[in-house]
Design an enzyme around this catalytic site. Structure first.
Site, short mmCIF file in Angstrom:
data_model
loop_
_atom_site.label_atom_id
_atom_site.label_comp_id
_atom_site.label_asym_id
_atom_site.label_seq_id
_atom_site.Cartn_x
_atom_site.Cartn_y
_atom_site.Cartn_z
N SER A 29 11.20 1.65 9.46
CA SER A 29 11.08 1.21 8.07
C SER A 29 10.01 2.01 7.35
CB SER A 29 10.73 -0.27 8.01
OG SER A 29 10.38 -0.64 6.69
N HIS A 46 15.26 2.87 7.71
CA HIS A 46 15.36 1.56 7.06
C HIS A 46 14.63 1.59 5.72
CE1 HIS A 46 16.14 -2.79 7.33
NE2 HIS A 46 14.97 -2.94 6.72
N ASP A 52 13.62 -0.68 2.51
CA ASP A 52 13.47 -2.03 1.98
C ASP A 52 13.45 -1.99 0.46
OD1 ASP A 52 13.14 -3.77 4.37
OD2 ASP A 52 11.45 -2.45 4.75
N MET A 58 13.06 -4.12 -2.77
CA MET A 58 12.53 -5.42 -3.21
C MET A 58 12.36 -5.42 -4.72
SD MET A 58 9.57 -6.04 -0.34
CE MET A 58 9.85 -5.68 1.39
N HIS A 113 18.19 -2.36 3.02
CA HIS A 113 18.03 -3.80 3.12
C HIS A 113 17.65 -4.33 1.74
CE1 HIS A 113 15.51 -7.31 5.03
NE2 HIS A 113 16.55 -7.74 4.32
N MET A 124 16.52 -6.89 -0.62
CA MET A 124 15.83 -8.17 -0.82
C MET A 124 15.68 -8.37 -2.31
SD MET A 124 13.09 -7.96 2.31
CE MET A 124 13.16 -6.16 2.46
N MET A 151 15.88 -12.12 10.27
CA MET A 151 14.51 -11.82 9.87
C MET A 151 13.54 -12.54 10.81
SD MET A 151 14.50 -9.71 7.34
CE MET A 151 12.73 -9.82 6.98
N GLY A 179 9.32 -9.72 2.44
CA GLY A 179 8.51 -9.41 1.27
C GLY A 179 7.37 -8.46 1.51
N PHE A 180 6.82 -8.45 2.72
CA PHE A 180 5.68 -7.60 3.00
C PHE A 180 5.77 -7.05 4.42
CE2 PHE A 180 4.21 -10.52 -0.26
CZ PHE A 180 3.57 -9.67 -1.15
N GLY A 181 5.29 -5.83 4.60
CA GLY A 181 5.20 -5.25 5.93
C GLY A 181 3.93 -5.70 6.63
N GLY A 182 3.88 -5.46 7.92
CA GLY A 182 2.67 -5.74 8.67
C GLY A 182 2.47 -7.19 9.08
N ASP A 237 14.20 -7.69 12.21
CA ASP A 237 13.30 -7.02 11.27
C ASP A 237 12.09 -7.90 11.03
OD1 ASP A 237 12.03 -5.72 9.21
OD2 ASP A 237 13.71 -5.83 7.80
N GLY A 238 10.91 -7.36 11.38
CA GLY A 238 9.67 -8.07 11.11
C GLY A 238 8.79 -8.21 12.33
N GLY A 239 7.69 -7.49 12.36
CA GLY A 239 6.76 -7.61 13.48
C GLY A 239 7.27 -7.01 14.78
N GLY A 256 8.24 -0.86 11.40
CA GLY A 256 7.49 -0.16 10.36
C GLY A 256 6.14 0.31 10.85
#
Length: 223
Positions: free
Chosen positions: A8, A32, A34, A36, A65, A67, A136, A141-144, A174-176, A196
């Protein structure tokens, strides 16, 4: 399951996107992206013009993706722009079947995403309409963000439903996703991994992708 890694660019340097893409080289399967809109999620990133430019800047297929609110209106345009995969959210789509079919007609794979609070079972009947189901593993909404372990049973349930129907639907998380979490996701049944920070926070993004792939393949083969 064939493991695929989709780095990402959300946490990458947006001023150097062409260079960022080149950093993963041919180690990745997808890029990827994102999208938004600061309405569906509380963040604003990039849109269709940037995607059109990225298509020209890389041979990697784009995994877009969305969002955003009103994906029914906007999603087909991303497929027409050359994205290899376009994912819409269950929580935002008003006419998901029509939109998923329009994405496919425009030449892209159709993805369907579920937020952490959205159960997978009510959407079982939509599986024939999609090419990829995205679970998800953080709030979008946010990376990290930190990986939500409570999503692992949901990944398992999604894999169970996909296998039950016998289709070739990919299961993306997707996420973490990182070296600490990717094996658990693979063991639960995921086969496409968005990463990411784990990639672009590394000194060598291409090596990070290869290491993540190796971890996921080991875990998948052990199940």
């Amino acid at each position: 399951m064939a493991v695929q890694i989709s780095p990402s660019i959300l946490t990458a340097d947006f001023a150097r996107l062409a260079d960022v893409v080149a950093q993963v080289g041919d180690a990745a399967d997808w890029l990827h992206v994102d999208v938004m809109d600061n309405h569906f999620v509380p963040n604003l990133t990039i849109g269709l013009p940037v995607v059109e430019s990225l298509v020209k800047a890389t041979e990697l297929p784009l995994d877009c993706h969305l969002m955003i609110e009103n994906p029914d209106r906007w999603a087909p345009g991303y497929a027409e722009a050359g994205a290899g995969s376009v994912t819409i959210h269950a929580e935002a789509a008003k006419a998901p079947v029509r939109t998923l079919r329009e994405i496919r007609r425009a030449g892209a794979r159709a993805g369907f995403a579920l937020n952490p609070g959205t159960a997978v079972q009510p959407y079982e009947d939509l599986l024939p309409e999609i090419d990829m189901l995205l679970v998800m593993t953080v709030e979008p909404g946010f990376g990290g963000q930190a990986f939500l372990d409570i999503m692992l049973p949901k990944i398992r349930k999604a894999r169970e439903l996909i296998d039950k129907h016998g289709g070739e639907v990919w299961l993306q998380v997707d996420g973490g996703v990182s070296a600490k979490t990717i094996e658990r996701c693979a063991e639960a049944g995921a086969d496409v991994f968005v990463a990411g920070n784990a990639v672009y926070g590394s000194d060598d993004p291409a090596r990070a992708v290869r290491e993540l792939r190796a971890q996921a393949e080991r875990a998948a083969s052990a199940t």
